[in-house]
Write a protein that holds these residues in place. Structure first.
Motif, mmCIF file in Angstrom:
data_model
loop_
_atom_site.group_PDB
_atom_site.id
_atom_site.type_symbol
_atom_site.label_atom_id
_atom_site.label_comp_id
_atom_site.label_asym_id
_atom_site.label_seq_id
_atom_site.Cartn_x
_atom_site.Cartn_y
_atom_site.Cartn_z
ATOM 1 N N PHE A 172 16.076 86.730 -50.793
ATOM 2 C CA PHE A 172 16.864 85.755 -50.017
ATOM 3 C C PHE A 172 18.210 85.500 -50.694
ATOM 4 N N ASN A 173 18.205 85.483 -52.039
ATOM 5 C CA ASN A 173 19.470 85.322 -52.758
ATOM 6 C C ASN A 173 20.455 86.439 -52.419
ATOM 7 N N SER A 174 19.935 87.651 -52.326
ATOM 8 C CA SER A 174 20.784 88.841 -52.256
ATOM 9 C C SER A 174 21.437 89.064 -50.904
ATOM 10 N N ARG A 175 21.097 88.268 -49.899
ATOM 11 C CA ARG A 175 21.692 88.470 -48.572
ATOM 12 C C ARG A 175 23.179 88.137 -48.559
ATOM 13 N N SER A 176 23.632 87.390 -49.560
ATOM 14 C CA SER A 176 25.051 87.068 -49.634
ATOM 15 C C SER A 176 25.423 86.765 -51.075
ATOM 16 N N GLU A 177 26.678 87.068 -51.408
ATOM 17 C CA GLU A 177 27.163 86.782 -52.754
ATOM 18 C C GLU A 177 27.419 85.299 -52.948
ATOM 19 N N THR A 178 27.827 84.603 -51.871
ATOM 20 C CA THR A 178 28.206 83.197 -52.011
ATOM 21 C C THR A 178 27.502 82.258 -51.037
ATOM 22 N N THR A 179 26.971 82.796 -49.914
ATOM 23 C CA THR A 179 26.326 81.933 -48.920
ATOM 24 C C THR A 179 24.922 81.570 -49.372
ATOM 25 N N SER A 180 24.546 80.321 -49.161
ATOM 26 C CA SER A 180 23.239 79.824 -49.593
ATOM 27 C C SER A 180 22.102 80.609 -48.936
ATOM 28 N N ALA A 181 21.030 80.794 -49.678
ATOM 29 C CA ALA A 181 19.845 81.464 -49.145
ATOM 30 C C ALA A 181 19.213 80.664 -48.021
ATOM 31 N N PHE A 182 19.547 79.369 -47.928
ATOM 32 C CA PHE A 182 18.978 78.522 -46.882
ATOM 33 C C PHE A 182 19.809 78.549 -45.598
ATOM 34 N N SER A 183 20.856 79.387 -45.575
ATOM 35 C CA SER A 183 21.658 79.547 -44.368
ATOM 36 C C SER A 183 21.029 80.625 -43.486
ATOM 37 N N ARG A 184 20.604 80.234 -42.301
ATOM 38 C CA ARG A 184 19.961 81.145 -41.347
ATOM 39 C C ARG A 184 18.866 81.971 -42.021
ATOM 40 N N PRO A 185 17.893 81.313 -42.664
ATOM 41 C CA PRO A 185 16.886 82.064 -43.426
ATOM 42 C C PRO A 185 15.937 82.882 -42.551
ATOM 43 N N PHE A 186 15.846 82.537 -41.249
ATOM 44 C CA PHE A 186 14.873 83.214 -40.383
ATOM 45 C C PHE A 186 15.524 84.221 -39.436
ATOM 46 N N SER A 187 16.786 84.580 -39.682
ATOM 47 C CA SER A 187 17.479 85.491 -38.767
ATOM 48 C C SER A 187 17.017 86.938 -38.906
ATOM 49 N N ASN A 188 16.365 87.258 -40.008
ATOM 50 C CA ASN A 188 15.887 88.623 -40.226
ATOM 51 C C ASN A 188 14.360 88.622 -40.313
ATOM 52 N N ARG A 189 13.734 88.917 -39.180
ATOM 53 C CA ARG A 189 12.260 88.891 -39.157
ATOM 54 C C ARG A 189 11.665 90.025 -39.994
ATOM 55 N N TRP A 190 12.427 91.125 -40.128
ATOM 56 C CA TRP A 190 11.934 92.232 -40.940
ATOM 57 C C TRP A 190 11.833 91.833 -42.413
ATOM 58 N N LEU A 191 12.746 91.002 -42.869
ATOM 59 C CA LEU A 191 12.710 90.568 -44.261
ATOM 60 C C LEU A 191 11.477 89.712 -44.512
ATOM 61 N N TRP A 192 11.190 88.812 -43.585
ATOM 62 C CA TRP A 192 9.996 87.993 -43.731
ATOM 63 C C TRP A 192 8.734 88.855 -43.700
ATOM 64 N N GLY A 193 8.741 89.877 -42.845
ATOM 65 C CA GLY A 193 7.596 90.784 -42.812
ATOM 66 C C GLY A 193 7.416 91.505 -44.131
ATOM 67 N N ALA A 194 8.550 91.922 -44.735
ATOM 68 C CA ALA A 194 8.485 92.622 -46.024
ATOM 69 C C ALA A 194 8.008 91.689 -47.131
ATOM 70 N N ILE A 195 8.455 90.428 -47.085
ATOM 71 C CA ILE A 195 8.029 89.445 -48.098
ATOM 72 C C ILE A 195 6.519 89.214 -48.005
ATOM 73 N N ILE A 196 6.047 89.020 -46.782
ATOM 74 C CA ILE A 196 4.605 88.777 -46.594
ATOM 75 C C ILE A 196 3.803 89.998 -47.030
ATOM 76 N N LEU A 197 4.298 91.191 -46.664
ATOM 77 C CA LEU A 197 3.600 92.403 -47.076
ATOM 78 C C LEU A 197 3.577 92.522 -48.597
ATOM 79 N N GLY A 198 4.687 92.184 -49.252
ATOM 80 C CA GLY A 198 4.747 92.233 -50.701
ATOM 81 C C GLY A 198 3.734 91.295 -51.346
ATOM 82 N N LEU A 199 3.592 90.093 -50.767
ATOM 83 C CA LEU A 199 2.615 89.131 -51.297
ATOM 84 C C LEU A 199 1.193 89.653 -51.149
ATOM 85 N N VAL A 200 0.902 90.228 -49.987
ATOM 86 C CA VAL A 200 -0.445 90.752 -49.744
ATOM 87 C C VAL A 200 -0.764 91.891 -50.708
ATOM 88 N N LEU A 201 0.202 92.798 -50.875
ATOM 89 C CA LEU A 201 -0.023 93.928 -51.768
ATOM 90 C C LEU A 201 -0.186 93.476 -53.215
#
Length: 952
Positions: free
Chosen positions: A870-899
């Motif tokens: 979430f940090n890496s989506r922008s150099e200066t924009t907060s990670a809490f800005s539009r955090p749900f705009s990329n559903r693929w990222l959330w899918g990857a995060i959940i998959l990473g947790l499961v694995l």
């Protein structure tokens, strides 16, 4: 370019496809030789054509009528090309080291590290090969779509043959709509006009004449020749083929392409630099750590040396983002597919990003920025002027004067007569097929037919006339006349259309409303002033006049009947800009991209179109090719910095402009459709060819093809390129900071092993905080999912609101490196602190075993990297800005947790990766420690935003 036949360079080139020479390099110039003599020299009877056997013999001798192309790249070379990357070399070295260490250790079990890294390298090669093969197939399909045939006279009969089978001496039979398959000397013509925009850049169809020229002439003035790659716009004719394949003018331009060298894209250069830096970093860190470890631990036995070597391999694996090549290929491939859906076919993956770096778009005018659909914009008569709305061949529009509908009956009547007369003295056709309007014939003549539709009642009147005879247009006469009969009035008449000044010399009266009055000197002067006003507005002018009579003076209509005419008025015609092109130019300017128009058209026309499109402001002038020829290198660079419109340019001028722009530090995207654009397309950083009207040579020279020939698509592609570049920076920021976290963990864990309790927890000579297989797991599985998701991240910021990336700016700049290193250091510290918390010794007393503590540290590092996504989506924009705009990222995060949960808790995976089960308290501590990465980066971004605000 020489005035004699095909260019000397083209004639001297040996056809590498057949191994046989092209047309002879000596002999009379066909343009200044009588047509019958040219045919005799070529050994052909103009009335019978070549015999079938003779044509076959010449085809074997001269080779097919195809432009030389590079030999196909062997499959093995295509495959090997996928491994030519510094990062791949680094991974292959890691494979060798892993195998060596595995062998020294006794070769027990499988060399997991080497197998996994090899699999990654092979996966990257497969992805790159498949995607580039798809692009090649798309280009090949476009080439098949444009394959042409020609009508020839052989054995006294008309035959349709593939253009590739044309030979010198073939008699071409030309008609409207035909593509000219070879260079040929005209034998006879009938109102023959040829569209040569693809070769010369001239938007107007050129009237041809079979008469020999008095002296050699430039390419655009060889009126008794037709050239390969052009098209018949009107009329008919016959010609004898004088040049095929590389012996054509198109071939001479194709020859220029061999002198240009393609350079690596900015992205390829940047990533090569990153790879080299990573390689040096890996070697330095690995060597330093191995030496320090060996000295501190007094390593002496072979087993201990193997342990130290494995530590070096672990650090190398930790520093190198093994998944980067594959992820980069996938992200670029996704970008290519997105662009293909937007009608842009990319031939090379890295060309996608190059578009995003473009600082200049140099575009051809005719058919690219304009519609190549001549349109009557104004009608000027004795009673005033009428503006016609609507552009192109769709007959929608209305007649206005002063912005309001025309109410003056006299003016309306005069306008109807002008457009009606121009539609009668006309050989073009306008047809509607399945809701699409198409023209057949000369575009300028078709403009009258379209305009006539816009004045109610005009077409009905035109339909009442029956054509009886014609005096065709010639360049000497500058006019054409047609004779008509109107049954309702039982009267004959002629309508003449042509150059206004010539026409006025044949008129003695003028139409004013429904009356005909004397054409006084004052009215004649006013008519000429109207013509000058239209010409000053860069409009092409054509006048219309007529005469009625009850009987012909003789039985045949000829020039003597073009007298005592009644002047109707003049029209102003323009090749209208594409409406979407103006929007695209404005969007490009907003993005800091300069648009340059390069054309073979008249300077005033070029300047007018450029102003209409917003390329230049009011009063800007066009620089001609002749002016460019008189400049040295420094003078040319000075001109290209300031001037954005170039007219009457030759192919060499286009190439020089692109080279000068590049020498001035610009990243140049060159768009075009004609053969004359091909050398500049290849020289440009990104050459963009038109898929529909583009020639085979142009498509071959380009890196991208627009399937819809729409200039606006290029700007959409630029936006997509910028988004892709931003996304590449995102996953580079993510992968490298994560890898720095692994390096920091291993390096600091070895150096401070005693301080955090690692040394006391094991009897091994060297204790590592993470195992090599755990690091590989992080790099290949946990990291790859979020990195891929960031590769398709939606546009977070307005990428077209910033200026193009300067050539001097690296993909990873100083600020980004500081962020990568600081985040990596925080990851390493919290991972080691977590291990310390659970180990009995160290800074914080714990009670767990080394396996549990190492698993907790391993898990903390994985969770920290998932937060870092979430940090890496922008150099200066907060990670809490539009955090749900990329559903693929959330899918990857959940998959990473499961694995990760599976690696920690599933027994057989525990054995493979050296992990132990964790209870809920362990998991909560790991989660809390990992979140420190998020909070640290939020503070860092807050500081950066404040600094940027103060700098602004």
């Amino acid at each position: 370019m020489e005035a004699v036949g095909p260019s000397q360079d083209a004639r001297d080139v040996k056809d590498r496809t057949t191994g046989d020479p092209g047309p002879p390099t000596s002999g009379p110039d066909p343009t200044i030789t009588d047509a019958a003599q040219v045919a005799a020299d070529l050994g052909v009877d103009p009335d019978a054509g070549l015999g079938t056997a003779e044509a076959a013999r010449r085809l074997v001798t001269d080779g097919p009528n195809e432009l030389r192309s590079a030999p196909p790249v062997p499959l093995w070379r295509k495959i090997l090309a996928q491994f030519q990357d510094p990062l791949i070399y680094l991974l292959l070295v890691a494979v060798v080291i892993s195998l060596a260490a595995w062998t020294v250790e006794g070769g027990h079990g499988l060399p997991i590290d080497a197998i996994v890294i090899t699999a990654v390298v092979l996966l990257n090669a497969v992805l790159g090969f498949v995607q580039e093969n798809k692009a090649e197939n798309a280009v090949a399909a476009l080439a098949r779509m444009t394959a042409a045939s020609s009508t020839v006279l052989r054995d006294g009969e008309l035959r349709a043959v593939p253009a590739s089978e044309l030979v010198r001496g073939d008699i071409l039979v030309l008609g409207e709509g035909d593509a000219v398959g070879a260079d040929a000397r005209l034998l006879r013509t009938s109102a023959l006009r040829v569209a040569e925009a693809s070769l010369t850049g001239e938007s107007e169809a050129v009237l041809k004449d079979a008469a020999a020229l008095d002296e050699p002439a430039p390419l655009g003035d060889r009126l008794n020749m037709v050239f390969k790659g052009t098209a018949i716009a009107q009329g008919t004719g016959r010609a004898v083929v004088t040049g095929t394949a590389m012996g054509t003018e198109m071939g001479s331009i194709a020859e220029m392409l061999d002198a240009t060298v393609e350079e690596a894209s900015p992205l390829e250069k940047d990533l090569a630099g990153v790879s080299r830096l990573l390689g040096i970093t890996v070697i330095v860190i690995a060597v330093v750590v191995m030496v320090v470890t060996a000295l501190v631990n007094q390593v002496s036995t072979p087993t201990e040396f193997v342990t130290v070597l494995l530590l070096g391999v672990s650090l190398a694996v930790a520093a190198v983002p093994e998944g980067l090549p594959a992820i980069l290929s996938v992200v670029l491939a996704i970008g290519v597919q997105r662009m293909a859906r937007q009608n842009a076919v990319v031939k090379r993956l890295h060309s996608v990003e190059t578009l995003g770096s473009a600082s200049v778009i140099a575009s051809d005018k005719t058919g690219t920025l304009t519609k190549n659909e001549m349109t009557i914009e104004r009608v000027v008569t004795a009673s005033g002027r009428v503006e016609l709305t609507g552009v192109g061949y769709v007959p929608d529009g209305e007649a206005l004067t002063g912005g309001l509908p025309v109410t003056d009956a006299a003016l309306l009547h005069e306008a109807r007569m002008v457009l009606g007369g121009g539609s009668l003295a006309n050989d073009a056709q306008l047809r509607e097929t399945d809701g699409t309007w198409q023209i057949h014939g000369d575009p300028t003549e078709a403009a009258f037919l379209v305009a006539a539709h816009k004045l109610p009642g005009t077409r009905e009147v035109i339909a009442e006339f029956r054509r009886e005879a014609e005096v065709p247009f010639t360049s000497e006469r500058k006019r054409m006349s047609t004779q008509h009969f109107r049954p309702s009035e039982d009267a004959h008449g002629i309508v003449t259309k042509g150059a206004p000044d010539v026409l006025l010399g044949l008129c003695d009266r003028v139409q004013v409303g429904t009356e005909v009055i004397e054409l006084t000197a004052q009215r004649r002067a006013q008519a000429l002033a109207d013509v000058e006003e239209l010409s000053a507005a860069a409009l092409r002018t054509l006048g219309v006049a007529y005469r009625r009579f009850d009987e012909l003076d003789d039985d045949v209509l000829d020039e003597s009947d073009e007298r005592d005419l009644i002047y109707l008025g003049v029209v102003g015609i323009i090749d209208p800009p594409r409406p979407e092109a103006a929007v695209a130019v404005a969007e490009a300017h907003r993005a800091g991209i300069r648009t340059i128009m390069i054309t073979g058209d008249h300077p005033s026309t070029a300047a007018r179109i450029a102003q209409d499109l917003g390329i230049v402001g009011e009063g800007a002038r066009a620089v001609t090719g002749t002016e460019l020829d008189g400049l040295d290198g420094g003078g040319l660079r000075d001109v290209v910095r300031e001037v954005s419109v170039y007219a009457r340019v030759a192919p060499k001028n286009k190439n020089d402009i692109v080279d000068a722009l590049q020498a001035d530090g610009q990243v140049v995207a060159m768009t075009g459709d004609g053969v004359n654009d091909a050398p500049a397309l290849k020289s440009a950083d990104i050459g963009v060819a038109m898929g529909i009207t583009g020639t085979e040579v142009t498509k071959e020279a380009s890196k991208m093809i627009l399937a819809d020939d729409n200039f606006a698509t290029i700007v959409s592609a630029v936006r997509q390129g910028r988004i892709i570049f931003e996304n590449i920076k995102k996953f580079l920021r993510y992968l490298l900071s994560s890898n720095m976290g692994e390096v920091a963990t291993v390096f600091l864990g070895v150096v401070f092993a005693g301080a955090i309790g690692l040394t006391d927890a094991s009897s091994d000579a060297v204790v590592v905080p993470l195992l090599a297989t755990q690091i590989l797991w992080i790099n290949l599985v946990t990291d790859s999912g979020p990195a891929l998701a960031m590769g398709v991240d939606p546009e977070v910021d307005d990428v077209m609101a910033r200026r193009p990336r300067p050539l001097s700016e690296r993909i990873i700049d100083r600020r980004m490196w500081l962020g990568i290193l600081s985040i990596g250091l925080v990851m390493g510290l919290i991972t080691l602190l977590t291990i310390d918390i659970f180990l009995p010794g160290g800074l914080v007393a714990g009670s767990d075993s080394l396996e549990v503590a190492r698993t907790a540290g391993f898990t903390t590092l994985v969770l920290a990297q998932l937060f870092n996504a979430f940090n890496s989506r922008s150099e200066t924009t907060s990670a809490f800005s539009r955090p749900f705009s990329n559903r693929w990222l959330w899918g990857a995060i959940i998959l990473g947790l499961v694995l990760q949960f599976a690696i920690v808790e599933v027994p057989f995976l525990q054995i493979a990766f050296g992990t132990a089960s964790l209870d809920l308290a362990h998991w909560l501590v790991c989660l809390a420690m990992a979140s420190a990465v998020l909070w640290f980066d939020e503070v860092r971004k807050l500081v950066l935003r404040g600094r940027d605000a103060r700098a602004a």
